[in-house]
Motif scaffolding. Structure first.
Motif, mmCIF file in Angstrom:
data_model
loop_
_atom_site.group_PDB
_atom_site.id
_atom_site.type_symbol
_atom_site.label_atom_id
_atom_site.label_comp_id
_atom_site.label_asym_id
_atom_site.label_seq_id
_atom_site.Cartn_x
_atom_site.Cartn_y
_atom_site.Cartn_z
ATOM 1 N N GLY A 227 4.535 9.293 -9.889
ATOM 2 C CA GLY A 227 3.864 9.318 -11.182
ATOM 3 C C GLY A 227 3.246 10.682 -11.449
ATOM 4 O O GLY A 227 3.320 11.201 -12.571
ATOM 5 N N GLU A 228 2.664 11.282 -10.414
ATOM 6 C CA GLU A 228 2.085 12.625 -10.548
ATOM 7 C C GLU A 228 3.183 13.654 -10.832
ATOM 8 O O GLU A 228 3.000 14.542 -11.654
ATOM 9 C CB GLU A 228 1.314 12.984 -9.281
ATOM 10 N N ARG A 229 4.324 13.534 -10.145
ATOM 11 C CA ARG A 229 5.434 14.458 -10.406
ATOM 12 C C ARG A 229 5.920 14.333 -11.847
ATOM 13 O O ARG A 229 6.192 15.342 -12.514
ATOM 14 C CB ARG A 229 6.590 14.185 -9.444
ATOM 15 N N ILE A 230 6.024 13.100 -12.326
ATOM 16 C CA ILE A 230 6.452 12.877 -13.712
ATOM 17 C C ILE A 230 5.434 13.476 -14.672
ATOM 18 O O ILE A 230 5.798 14.132 -15.652
ATOM 19 C CB ILE A 230 6.658 11.373 -13.979
ATOM 20 N N ARG A 231 4.147 13.256 -14.399
ATOM 21 C CA ARG A 231 3.100 13.800 -15.269
ATOM 22 C C ARG A 231 3.177 15.319 -15.318
ATOM 23 O O ARG A 231 3.100 15.920 -16.383
ATOM 24 C CB ARG A 231 1.708 13.371 -14.783
ATOM 25 N N ARG A 232 3.374 15.951 -14.136
ATOM 26 C CA ARG A 232 3.489 17.415 -14.119
ATOM 27 C C ARG A 232 4.708 17.877 -14.912
ATOM 28 O O ARG A 232 4.642 18.870 -15.640
ATOM 29 C CB ARG A 232 3.572 17.923 -12.680
ATOM 30 N N ASN A 233 5.815 17.163 -14.786
ATOM 31 C CA ASN A 233 7.010 17.522 -15.561
ATOM 32 C C ASN A 233 6.745 17.410 -17.050
ATOM 33 O O ASN A 233 7.118 18.289 -17.822
ATOM 34 C CB ASN A 233 8.185 16.620 -15.185
ATOM 35 N N LEU A 234 6.120 16.306 -17.450
ATOM 36 C CA LEU A 234 5.833 16.118 -18.866
ATOM 37 C C LEU A 234 4.837 17.159 -19.369
ATOM 38 O O LEU A 234 4.978 17.669 -20.483
ATOM 39 C CB LEU A 234 5.306 14.711 -19.128
ATOM 40 N N ASP A 235 3.838 17.475 -18.542
ATOM 41 C CA ASP A 235 2.889 18.519 -18.932
ATOM 42 C C ASP A 235 3.606 19.853 -19.094
ATOM 43 O O ASP A 235 3.341 20.598 -20.030
ATOM 44 C CB ASP A 235 1.769 18.661 -17.884
ATOM 45 N N ALA B 224 0.840 -1.201 0.000
ATOM 46 C CA ALA B 224 0.000 0.000 0.000
ATOM 47 C C ALA B 224 0.876 1.253 0.000
ATOM 48 O O ALA B 224 0.606 2.213 -0.727
ATOM 49 C CB ALA B 224 -0.936 -0.014 1.202
ATOM 50 N N GLU B 225 1.933 1.244 0.814
ATOM 51 C CA GLU B 225 2.861 2.377 0.842
ATOM 52 C C GLU B 225 3.529 2.550 -0.514
ATOM 53 O O GLU B 225 3.701 3.675 -0.992
ATOM 54 C CB GLU B 225 3.930 2.161 1.915
ATOM 55 N N LEU B 226 3.912 1.437 -1.122
ATOM 56 C CA LEU B 226 4.548 1.487 -2.440
ATOM 57 C C LEU B 226 3.615 2.110 -3.467
ATOM 58 O O LEU B 226 4.036 2.939 -4.283
ATOM 59 C CB LEU B 226 4.957 0.082 -2.883
ATOM 60 N N GLU B 227 2.347 1.739 -3.434
ATOM 61 C CA GLU B 227 1.381 2.310 -4.381
ATOM 62 C C GLU B 227 1.244 3.815 -4.165
ATOM 63 O O GLU B 227 1.142 4.570 -5.136
ATOM 64 C CB GLU B 227 0.022 1.617 -4.239
ATOM 65 N N LEU B 228 1.261 4.262 -2.904
ATOM 66 C CA LEU B 228 1.189 5.700 -2.633
ATOM 67 C C LEU B 228 2.419 6.420 -3.184
ATOM 68 O O LEU B 228 2.299 7.485 -3.796
ATOM 69 C CB LEU B 228 1.058 5.959 -1.135
ATOM 70 N N VAL B 229 3.583 5.834 -2.952
ATOM 71 C CA VAL B 229 4.820 6.456 -3.441
ATOM 72 C C VAL B 229 4.824 6.475 -4.971
ATOM 73 O O VAL B 229 5.196 7.480 -5.584
ATOM 74 C CB VAL B 229 6.055 5.711 -2.879
ATOM 75 N N LYS B 230 4.405 5.350 -5.589
ATOM 76 C CA LYS B 230 4.345 5.313 -7.052
ATOM 77 C C LYS B 230 3.386 6.365 -7.586
ATOM 78 O O LYS B 230 3.687 7.037 -8.575
ATOM 79 C CB LYS B 230 3.917 3.924 -7.525
ATOM 80 N N ALA B 231 2.251 6.520 -6.930
ATOM 81 C CA ALA B 231 1.282 7.526 -7.372
ATOM 82 C C ALA B 231 1.874 8.930 -7.237
ATOM 83 O O ALA B 231 1.710 9.770 -8.124
ATOM 84 C CB ALA B 231 -0.008 7.408 -6.569
ATOM 85 N N HIS B 232 2.568 9.165 -6.129
ATOM 86 C CA HIS B 232 3.183 10.481 -5.902
ATOM 87 C C HIS B 232 4.202 10.797 -6.991
ATOM 88 O O HIS B 232 4.167 11.870 -7.605
ATOM 89 C CB HIS B 232 3.848 10.494 -4.523
#
Length: 131
Positions: free
Chosen positions: A61-69, A51-59
């Motif tokens: 992943g969001e940073r990567i998405r913002r960078n790509l955007d 569960a912690e891993l999924e939270l970290v991955k989501a976090h």
């Protein structure tokens, strides 16, 4: 036989073996229960870690998405500058634009291009001080 000499009957030996086997079985059962409870605790801990891993991955992943955007928005702005659709007069190559890196030269006429560091460059992008 030696047991007869010691005064021990076969029934006493069998009774002793039975008691020892029951003790071994009880110990094995206790150890099995202990191992099973430990496996259950580890399985629960693994679920928490996942569960912690999924939270970290989501976090991240969001940073990567913002960078790509951000990169996509910047590239779109640079294209607009190159095509003469950016801020400022299209004839000056968008020199009044908000500093998009890699901006074009503003056409063959030799206008100034914004490179992102606030330095206006004459002629080709990245060349400073040419006439």
């Amino acid at each position: 036989m030696a047991l007869d000499a010691a005064g021990v009957t076969v029934d006493e030996v069998l009774q002793d073996a039975k008691v020892r086997q029951e003790a071994i079985d009880a110990y094995a059962m206790e150890q099995r229960k202990h191992a099973e409870s430990q496996w259950a605790r580890k399985a629960e801990e693994n679920l928490q870690i996942q569960a912690e891993l999924e939270l970290v991955k989501a976090h991240y992943g969001e940073r990567i998405r913002r960078n790509l955007d951000g990169v996509g928005a910047r590239e779109g702005y640079v294209w607009k500058l190159v095509e003469g659709e950016g801020a400022g007069d299209a004839g000056d190559g968008g020199s009044s634009g908000a500093g998009a890196e890699g901006a074009g030269s503003g056409g063959a006429g030799g206008g100034s291009g914004a490179v992102g560091d606030g330095v206006e460059r004459d002629g080709e992008a990245g060349v400073s001080g040419r006439s």
